[in-house]
Design a protein around this motif. Structure first.
Motif: not given
Length: 328
Positions: A176, A239, A242, A244-246, A248-249, A309, A325, A327
């Motif tokens: 990632e 986000l 990618a 990705v939802d906030s 998940e940060l 994340l 963002l 990993r």
């Protein structure tokens, strides 16, 4: 928008000068301690010693980073220094650092002010992804105490001196890496954050010195509005790109410019405050050092771990910004 796989952070390191300058210390200059805290969240900052230059801070942060990673000078094959306060107009601060570390590798500076580290990190990642680097040292450092006018009571208290370093390495298992990034600029707003004199447009003369044009000028109100809008838009774009939802940060590291900007960003992004790292109160705005300094502290405090994340965003003079963002 873009992404870079196969890149991993091997270690981070940071350095701040010993001298602490509190808001109360600035009272002698006519600065209001309570106003500083209320409007910015800053309580103290660090100031470099006489004779200490940007490359000296870079060196200290780099050595600490290399020691953590167990990396020696002969393993580093690229150096990028993000700074708007170089030791000299030329040679680059990157070359000064390369010489002092004993590294045999290309070295260069990137000047995107407070967004500089993000530009440098993404550039180094691209070198690695292209197969042209395996171990890149990226340093963000600025000596702002000599760049801001001590007579400017609204701007001088905001800034401090520091350096932060990061080692990026090639790792085929890091599938990632940087999941998404965005860099951009709005040069139409360049006058909002500007050092008017000292370049080829307006050389330094007795007249420009008398007018104090060698110092940073800032339209604070409009910079604040731009930064709040910019982060909200850029973070959402990265986000979304990618997927990705906030929620998940695991960690958000923003340029440490102003507590009100950070608070507004947290609100817009709908992220829990404990997931947003803040050290602005202790160091002030350290420009290009801001993000790597914060990241190094977060790592040392155990607030960032492998697999997290992490959303990073730097923004400032140019106007320029970089959001990524990653990993961890």
């Amino acid at each position: 928008m873009g992404k870079v796989a196969g890149v991993r952070v091997a270690a981070t390191g940071s350095y701040v000068p010993d001298q602490i300058v509190t808001n109360e210390d600035l009272a002698a200059l006519g600065c209001d301690s309570e106003w500083i805290v209320r409007r910015t969240g800053i309580r103290q900052r660090r100031r470099a010693a006489d004779g200490e230059a940007t490359s000296d801070m870079c060196y200290e942060a780099s050595v600490r980073c290399m020691e953590k990673a167990g990396v020696t000078a002969d393993q580093i094959d690229l150096i990028i220094v993000a700074t708007m306060t170089p030791d000299h107009p030329t040679p680059s601060t990157g070359c000064h650092l390369q010489r002092r570390l004993g590294v045999t590798a290309p070295a260069m500076d990137v000047n995107a002010a407070c967004a500089g580290f993000m530009y440098g990190m993404i550039t180094a990642a691209q070198f690695i992804a292209a197969g042209n680097s395996k171990c890149a040292l990226v340093v963000g450092a600025d000596l702002m105490s000599r760049t801001v006018d001590p007579e400017d009571k609204k701007t001088y208290p905001l800034f401090g001196d520091a350096a932060g370093a990061m080692l990026l390495v090639a790792d085929e298992n890091a599938t990632e890496g940087i999941l998404s990034y965005q860099v951009g600029s709005e040069g139409c707003g360049g006058e909002m954050l500007c050092v008017p004199a000292g370049g080829s447009r307006t050389p330094l003369t007795p007249d420009t010195y008398a007018k104090r044009l060698q110092y940073l000028t800032m339209d604070g109100r409009n910079v604040f509005k731009w930064a709040v809008r910019l982060f909200a838009e850029s973070a959402k774009d990265v986000l979304a790109d990618a997927g990705v939802d906030s929620s998940e940060l695991d960690m958000v590291v923003l340029h440490q410019a102003n507590q009100r900007i950070i608070d507004s960003a947290v609100s817009d992004l709908n992220v829990a405050p404990e997931k947003v790292f803040v050290n602005l109160d202790r160091y002030g705005n350290t420009s290009g050092a801001s993000i790597p300094l914060a990241i190094d502290e977060a790592v040392r405090e155990g607030r960032m771990k492998s697999g997290d994340l992490v959303l990073m965003c730097g923004f400032g003079a140019g106007l320029a910004w970089g959001t990524a963002l990653m990993r961890w």
